[in-house]
Design an enzyme around this catalytic site. Structure first.
Site, PDB file in Angstrom:
ATOM      1  N   ARG A  51      41.123  40.387  33.117  1.00  0.00           N
ATOM      2  CA  ARG A  51      40.571  41.700  33.490  1.00  0.00           C
ATOM      3  C   ARG A  51      41.116  42.265  34.795  1.00  0.00           C
ATOM      4  NH1 ARG A  51      37.400  39.373  30.377  1.00  0.00           N
ATOM      5  NH2 ARG A  51      38.101  37.621  31.610  1.00  0.00           N
ATOM      6  N   THR A  52      41.055  41.457  35.842  1.00  0.00           N
ATOM      7  CA  THR A  52      41.332  42.036  37.163  1.00  0.00           C
ATOM      8  C   THR A  52      42.787  42.488  37.247  1.00  0.00           C
ATOM      9  OG1 THR A  52      39.696  40.500  38.004  1.00  0.00           O
ATOM     10  CG2 THR A  52      41.035  41.653  39.629  1.00  0.00           C
ATOM     11  N   LYS A  80      57.935  26.717  45.222  1.00  0.00           N
ATOM     12  CA  LYS A  80      58.950  26.008  46.028  1.00  0.00           C
ATOM     13  C   LYS A  80      58.429  25.726  47.429  1.00  0.00           C
ATOM     14  CE  LYS A  80      62.317  29.040  43.843  1.00  0.00           C
ATOM     15  NZ  LYS A  80      63.096  30.246  44.164  1.00  0.00           N
ATOM     16  N   ARG A 101      45.289  37.703  44.024  1.00  0.00           N
ATOM     17  CA  ARG A 101      44.292  36.665  43.723  1.00  0.00           C
ATOM     18  C   ARG A 101      44.889  35.327  44.117  1.00  0.00           C
ATOM     19  NH1 ARG A 101      40.929  36.035  38.238  1.00  0.00           N
ATOM     20  NH2 ARG A 101      39.881  37.773  39.280  1.00  0.00           N
ATOM     21  N   HIS A 129      34.946  38.511  45.707  1.00  0.00           N
ATOM     22  CA  HIS A 129      35.645  39.254  44.641  1.00  0.00           C
ATOM     23  C   HIS A 129      35.154  40.700  44.697  1.00  0.00           C
ATOM     24  CE1 HIS A 129      37.693  40.278  41.069  1.00  0.00           C
ATOM     25  NE2 HIS A 129      37.284  39.340  40.245  1.00  0.00           N
TER      26      HIS A 129
HETATM   27  N1   CP Z   1      35.973  39.186  36.183  1.00  0.00           N
HETATM   28  C1   CP Z   1      37.181  38.674  36.408  1.00  0.00           C
HETATM   29  O1   CP Z   1      37.592  38.476  37.547  1.00  0.00           O
HETATM   30  O2   CP Z   1      37.906  38.379  35.284  1.00  0.00           O
HETATM   31  P1   CP Z   1      39.389  37.801  35.289  1.00  0.00           P
HETATM   32  O3   CP Z   1      39.314  36.393  35.857  1.00  0.00           O
HETATM   33  O4   CP Z   1      39.830  37.807  33.852  1.00  0.00           O
HETATM   34  O5   CP Z   1      40.230  38.674  36.156  1.00  0.00           O
END
Ligand code: CP
Length: 362
Positions: A51-52, A80, A101, A129
């Protein structure tokens, strides 16, 4: 330049404006389709995501911009041994904004210290998040008509569930919010969320292990996955993974207008049959996530038509550098060579790592 590392980087006024922009984007998408012409978004995902990452990419494409990046740390030079600091120094030459991320907590802060373009935290370990929170807030606002005067139950893995930490931080600044924390003691909310957020803002909150007992009180039920990837042993994960499974019979005493949220991915903590229940809003969160990320990109690139707001000046902190060492195995200081250990002295008289926000054990 403004970053989004934690939801507290945004004022309530700014969040409300993002919601307003997202609502307008939904009604008038053509108005926004060229806003990011010639702009590039880099998505640097050192950890899996559906999603993100894809919603960030879809958001930038819908604004007329372009995207580049990687979805697997193994296909980047971090495999590396390249540091987060060096990766960001490099990528900020290629993009106008970076969504990142990383499994290590505090990695986005390190990124922001080394970037010439805005950094968005797309999830750092079990820490924060904030863009999921933006999706959650738009969903609550749309479905309940308000962000005040709500009783919200958080259920499952409240220790590693970073979306829970960020959403509570956001809700703390709205009025009349009551929080019900539903988890086994092993997965209880971190202390810093209690002391620095819920206590500090005088939020009403209670803790329980019994979901069904509190169900009738809830306006929002926020289910979470037990975060397998954060456990130190598989044995501990398997012992706790089925702590809460929401089934249709458990909703019998829930309010008729309660909404059920989940940041997804779901494993088994919500029975698939519940998807048909009109109270199930977790796929609406997905759609709202893309709209809010569009609004956020516009804001961080200064394309939202708003006067650039003054950057929040960091509070002067009493910090200690270099002498102590953070003990959190998920902290970015455990892998980033040359990163100086820095601790701040909290109001409660304990030293806390500025990257992962874990208290220093005595
Ligand atoms: N909600 C969320 O962060 O989903 P993903 O891990 O798929 O990005």
């Amino acid at each position: 330049m403004k970053n989004l590392l934690a939801i507290t980087d945004l004022t309530v006024k700014e969040i409300d404006k993002l919601i307003e922009t997202a609502e307008d984007i939904k009604e008038n998408p053509e108005k926004y389709q060229d806003k990011c012409n010639h702009k590039r978004l880099a998505t640097l995902f050192f950890e899996p995501s559906t999603r993100t990452r894809l919603s960030f990419e879809s958001a930038m494409l819908s604004l007329g911009g372009k995207v580049l990046g990687f979805s697997d740390a193994n296909s980047s030079s971090s495999s590396k041994g390249e540091s987060v600091a060096d990766t960001i120094r490099v990528v900020s030459n290629y993009a106008d904004i970076i969504a990142m991320r990383h499994p290590k907590e505090g990695a986005p802060l390190v990124a922001s210290m080394n970037s010439s373009v805005p950094i968005v935290n797309a999830g750092d370990g079990g820490h924060n998040h904030p863009t999921q929170t933006l999706a959650d807030l738009l969903t609550i606002k749309t479905e309940k008509g308000r962000l005040n005067d709500l009783t919200i139950g958080f259920c499952g893995d409240l220790k590693f569930g970073r979306t829970v930490h960020s959403l509570i931080q956001a809700l703390a600044r709205y009025t009349g919010i009551k929080i019900v924390l539903i988890s086994p003691s092993e997965l209880a909310i971190p202390d810093y969320v209690k002391t620095d957020v819920m206590d500090k803002y005088n939020m009403q909150y209670s803790e329980t292990t019994d979901l069904e007992a509190v169900m009738p009180r809830l306006d929002v039920l926020y289910m979470t996955r037990v975060q397998k990837e954060r456990f130190e042993t598989e044995e501990e994960y398997y012992r706790l993974k089925d702590s809460y499974i929401l089934t249709t019979d458990k909703l019998v005493n829930a309010k008729k207008d309660m909404i059920i949220l989940h940041p997804l991915p779901r494993v088994n903590e919500i029975e698939v049959a519940i998807d048909k229940d009109p109270r199930a809003c977790y796929f609406k969160q997905v759609a709202n996530g893309r709209l809010m990320r569009m609004a956020l990109i516009l804001k961080l690139l200064g394309l939202d038509g708003e006067k650039a707001c003054e950057e929040k000046q960091p509070q002067p902190l009493e910090t200690v550098k270099g002498i102590m060492k953070c003990k959190n195995p998920r902290c970015i200081t455990t892998t980033e060579q040359e990163l100086e250990q820095v601790f701040k002295l909290t109001e409660n008289g304990v030293y806390r790592c500025i990257y992962c926000e874990e208290n220093l054990e005595k």
